[in-house]
Scaffold this active site. Structure first.
Site, PDB file in Angstrom:
ATOM      1  N   GLY A  49       0.774  -1.323  -0.067  1.00  0.00           N
ATOM      2  CA  GLY A  49       0.196   0.088   0.019  1.00  0.00           C
ATOM      3  C   GLY A  49       0.696   1.341   0.105  1.00  0.00           C
ATOM      4  N   LYS A 106       9.565   2.930   0.332  1.00  0.00           N
ATOM      5  CA  LYS A 106       8.658   2.739   1.375  1.00  0.00           C
ATOM      6  C   LYS A 106       8.255   4.452   1.588  1.00  0.00           C
ATOM      7  CE  LYS A 106       7.183   0.783   5.860  1.00  0.00           C
ATOM      8  NZ  LYS A 106       7.838  -0.154   6.776  1.00  0.00           N
ATOM      9  N   ASP A 129      -2.928   6.751   2.456  1.00  0.00           N
ATOM     10  CA  ASP A 129      -2.440   7.597   1.336  1.00  0.00           C
ATOM     11  C   ASP A 129      -0.804   7.310   0.708  1.00  0.00           C
ATOM     12  OD1 ASP A 129      -0.676   7.699   3.612  1.00  0.00           O
ATOM     13  OD2 ASP A 129      -0.910   9.794   4.030  1.00  0.00           O
ATOM     14  N   GLY A 130      -0.528   5.886   1.446  1.00  0.00           N
ATOM     15  CA  GLY A 130       0.653   5.553   0.560  1.00  0.00           C
ATOM     16  C   GLY A 130       1.989   6.236   1.106  1.00  0.00           C
ATOM     17  N   ARG A 161      14.722   0.554   0.874  1.00  0.00           N
ATOM     18  CA  ARG A 161      15.086  -0.474   1.389  1.00  0.00           C
ATOM     19  C   ARG A 161      15.456  -1.874   0.512  1.00  0.00           C
ATOM     20  NH1 ARG A 161       9.536  -2.646   4.825  1.00  0.00           N
ATOM     21  NH2 ARG A 161       8.492  -3.076   2.803  1.00  0.00           N
ATOM     22  N   ARG A 183       6.477 -12.480   0.770  1.00  0.00           N
ATOM     23  CA  ARG A 183       6.105 -12.833   2.351  1.00  0.00           C
ATOM     24  C   ARG A 183       5.161 -14.012   2.075  1.00  0.00           C
ATOM     25  NH1 ARG A 183       5.526  -7.236   3.875  1.00  0.00           N
ATOM     26  NH2 ARG A 183       6.720  -6.024   2.375  1.00  0.00           N
ATOM     27  N   ASP A 192       1.383 -11.229   6.716  1.00  0.00           N
ATOM     28  CA  ASP A 192       2.078 -10.173   5.447  1.00  0.00           C
ATOM     29  C   ASP A 192       3.320  -9.588   5.943  1.00  0.00           C
ATOM     30  OD1 ASP A 192      -0.088  -9.104   7.560  1.00  0.00           O
ATOM     31  OD2 ASP A 192       0.628  -7.258   6.474  1.00  0.00           O
ATOM     32  N   ASN A 193       3.590  -9.738   7.256  1.00  0.00           N
ATOM     33  CA  ASN A 193       5.040  -9.250   7.611  1.00  0.00           C
ATOM     34  C   ASN A 193       5.971 -10.129   7.716  1.00  0.00           C
ATOM     35  OD1 ASN A 193       3.996  -6.607   7.577  1.00  0.00           O
ATOM     36  ND2 ASN A 193       3.261  -6.640   9.443  1.00  0.00           N
ATOM     37  N   ASP A 212       9.472  -5.110   7.469  1.00  0.00           N
ATOM     38  CA  ASP A 212       8.333  -4.347   7.995  1.00  0.00           C
ATOM     39  C   ASP A 212       8.728  -3.738   9.374  1.00  0.00           C
ATOM     40  OD1 ASP A 212       7.731  -4.375   5.532  1.00  0.00           O
ATOM     41  OD2 ASP A 212       5.581  -5.167   5.912  1.00  0.00           O
TER      42      ASP A 212
HETATM   43  P1  AMP Z   1       1.809  -2.943   8.056  1.00  0.00           P
HETATM   44  O1  AMP Z   1       0.990  -3.172   9.430  1.00  0.00           O
HETATM   45  O2  AMP Z   1       2.435  -1.600   8.080  1.00  0.00           O
HETATM   46  O3  AMP Z   1       2.326  -4.045   7.544  1.00  0.00           O
HETATM   47  O4  AMP Z   1       0.585  -2.670   7.048  1.00  0.00           O
HETATM   48  C1  AMP Z   1      -0.491  -3.326   6.676  1.00  0.00           C
HETATM   49  C2  AMP Z   1      -1.170  -2.817   5.538  1.00  0.00           C
HETATM   50  O5  AMP Z   1      -1.500  -1.805   5.312  1.00  0.00           O
HETATM   51  C3  AMP Z   1       0.015  -3.078   4.119  1.00  0.00           C
HETATM   52  O6  AMP Z   1      -0.817  -3.491   3.059  1.00  0.00           O
HETATM   53  C4  AMP Z   1       0.394  -1.757   4.077  1.00  0.00           C
HETATM   54  O7  AMP Z   1       0.851  -1.756   2.718  1.00  0.00           O
HETATM   55  C5  AMP Z   1      -0.888  -0.827   4.287  1.00  0.00           C
HETATM   56  N1  AMP Z   1      -0.289   0.584   4.725  1.00  0.00           N
HETATM   57  C6  AMP Z   1       0.140   0.922   6.070  1.00  0.00           C
HETATM   58  N2  AMP Z   1       0.281   2.033   6.072  1.00  0.00           N
HETATM   59  C7  AMP Z   1      -0.055   2.495   4.716  1.00  0.00           C
HETATM   60  C8  AMP Z   1      -0.278   3.763   4.175  1.00  0.00           C
HETATM   61  N3  AMP Z   1       0.149   5.088   4.898  1.00  0.00           N
HETATM   62  N4  AMP Z   1      -0.849   3.918   3.075  1.00  0.00           N
HETATM   63  C9  AMP Z   1      -1.097   2.981   2.322  1.00  0.00           C
HETATM   64  N5  AMP Z   1      -1.114   1.500   2.725  1.00  0.00           N
HETATM   65  C10 AMP Z   1      -0.789   1.235   3.992  1.00  0.00           C
HETATM   66 MG    MG Z   2       3.657  -4.820   6.492  1.00  0.00          MG
END
Ligand code: AMP
Ligand code: MG
Length: 523
Positions: A116, A136, A148-149, A206, A213, A283-284, A293
């Protein structure tokens, strides 16, 4: 001959984009697995795909702030273009994409997640290996869901410093090449309590053999798309596990055991150094057994196996320090389930879990032997470890300081370890003298000190240390970031000039401070 485009950094460093272009880029993942027909586009479900091509977002005012010269050397880069590593430009050879994957979040199947806010630029061939470079925080992708990515400076500093520190601690990890501030403002509600505030945007580049994953496989099984599952597995094996073949049950089991083993090894290292990942969702979990992550992770200061830094997980503490090995097993079970459609004898998958457990115990025993300077650690030594674990929890005791001062103890006297305790009045002296005597006897008065000094780091990225670096960086002062980056390149060295500042227990101000004792997934 092409004219090399030289770009001027806003902070005055001459930059050379051609250098990035001169690397040997490849796109093995997108060449060999099926992808999204659409390029970019709104957040949406992308069934039948392993990736979507995307364009990283151009930052308004990119500034290179942190740089790993070691990582750069591996890639044959010198200080390179902040504009590119901040997301702005795509040089020839790169084919940016976001990966599609699913995952179990906090025990629940969440279906499609995906990159994301991560965008892979491409894979770079070095003389010894091929490495994936991923940004990232470089903007939205079809997998951004409602977000927001972007990434903020504080979480980017935490990822950059910690992944580099973990590498030098000999903990398997992805690495960081650069941190660029984007000049954009990103709004975050840090504690999800209705107080959103603008923060500084940043992008970390990174690096890892791949960012595949457990969830990368799970999503296709959940979709019922076993052809793609097989294609992805074949791709993974061909490039990342060439010693394996997955053409029959035996081969697949063998490979799964390999993944189980590297995962067990990684977690045993986390336990050795006191690292709590904080969000061990499937996923992590890297297929390579790498720490991946970096989010609301933390380091044990007071030795409390029930501690988790992640406030999002405060109610059940699923990902607490003392439960990481069990969660590793749970996650391996989910991976085995995901691969199950490719296997005839599904029952045989239990052997993967058994392998995980046996290997974890083996790794842990090695670690305990090394941490305590016991050569030939035996099953009978476990009692000493159990007793130590209980004792470390009796009063507030700093894990890192305890094990480090133990390396220098030259008689079984609790006075020698008093630095590890928060309140000198409450040290259970009798119990400690008793335990130290047993240990002293076991090592015959000659603990294997050189091994102990390589198993018990003197310096780790304590939560408050990272926070001090962040506080200063938010005021445009990156000196603490640089100091910690350097300090943590030699975590097992004494570095006496750094002791007074960084070989210290958590200061009182950090006890309840957001970012030190409390972290959230907001990054
Ligand atoms: P994480 O807990 O960081 O592993 O994130 C879980 C999911 O949420 C993953 O698919 C990430 O890509 C997505 N995600 C986390 N933060 C954001 C963000 N700011 N914008 C878009 N996707 C996000
Ligand atoms: Mg993640």
């Amino acid at each position: 001959m092409r004219i090399k485009p030289h770009i001027q950094y806003t902070n005055g460093v001459a930059l050379d984009m051609a250098k990035l272009e001169s690397l040997t880029w490849s796109s093995r993942f997108i060449d060999e697995t099926p992808g999204d027909k659409e390029v970019g586009g709104k957040p949406r479900q992308v069934p039948g795909a392993c990736w979507s091509k995307v364009q990283p977002t151009e930052p308004v005012n990119p500034k290179l702030r942190l740089w790993s010269a070691e990582m750069a050397e591996i890639l044959n880069l010198t200080k390179t273009d902040g504009g590119v590593l901040g997301g702005g430009k795509v040089v020839k050879g790169m084919q940016p994409y976001a990966q599609r994957y699913g995952g179990h979040q906090f025990g629940n199947w969440a279906h499609q997640l995906g990159d994301g806010r991560a965008i892979t630029l491409g894979e770079v061939k070095t003389p010894t290996e091929t490495l994936e470079l991923q940004l990232k925080g470089a903007g939205r992708t079809p997998y951004s869901r409602f977000a927001d990515g972007r990434a903020v400076l504080r979480s980017s500093i935490r990822e950059f410093l910690c992944s580099e520190a973990m590498f030098h601690l000999n903990v398997p990890t992805t690495r960081a090449l650069s941190l660029v501030t984007t000049g954009d403002t990103v709004v975050r509600d840090v504690m999800y309590d209705g107080n959103p505030a603008p923060e500084i945007g940043a992008v970390v580049c990174r690096v890892a053999p791949s960012f595949i994953r457990f969830g990368s496989f799970q999503i296709h099984t959940a979709d019922g798309n076993h052809d793609i599952l097989r294609t992805l597995l074949q791709h993974t094996i061909k490039h990342h596990f060439p010693q394996h073949s997955v053409n029959d049950d035996e081969g697949i089991l063998h490979w799964l055991k390999h993944v189980a083993e590297t995962t067990a090894e990684m977690i045993s290292h986390w336990m050795r150094v006191g690292f709590v990942h904080g969000v061990m969702n499937t996923d992590n979990m890297s297929i390579h057994g790498l720490t991946i992550d970096y989010g609301p992770y933390g380091w044990l200061e007071d030795y409390d196996p029930n501690w988790t830094p992640n406030t999002t997980d405060a109610s059940t503490k699923r990902y607490r320090y003392g439960q990481q090995a069990q969660i590793g097993a749970w996650n391996i079970a989910r991976l085995a389930e995901a691969i199950a459609p490719l296997i005839n004898d599904v029952e045989s998958l239990y052997s993967v879990l058994e392998h995980y457990e046996n290997k974890y115990i083996e790794f842990q025993n090695t670690n305990w032997g090394e941490k305590l300077g016991i050569k030939n650690f035996q099953e009978s030594d476990e009692a000493l470890v159990i007793e130590l674990n209980e004792l470390l929890q009796q009063v507030e005791t700093d894990m890192t300081i305890f094990f480090r001062v133990l390396c220098h103890v030259d008689k079984p006297d609790a006075e020698l370890i008093s630095q590890a305790f928060y309140d000198p009045e409450t040290i259970p002296m009798t119990e400690w003298n008793d335990w130290l005597s047993k240990w002293w006897q076991r090592v015959d008065g000659k603990p294997d000190r050189s091994t102990m000094l390589r198993a018990n780091p003197k310096y780790v990225l304590r939560n408050w240390m990272a926070q001090l670096a962040i506080d200063a960086a938010e005021q445009e002062d990156y000196s603490i970031c640089h100091e910690l980056h350097n300090l943590l390149k030699q975590p097992y060295d004494e570095q006496p000039e750094m002791e007074e500042k960084w070989f210290q227990k958590r200061p009182e101000w950090a006890r309840h401070r957001v970012g030190c004792s409390m972290l959230s997934c907001s990054s």
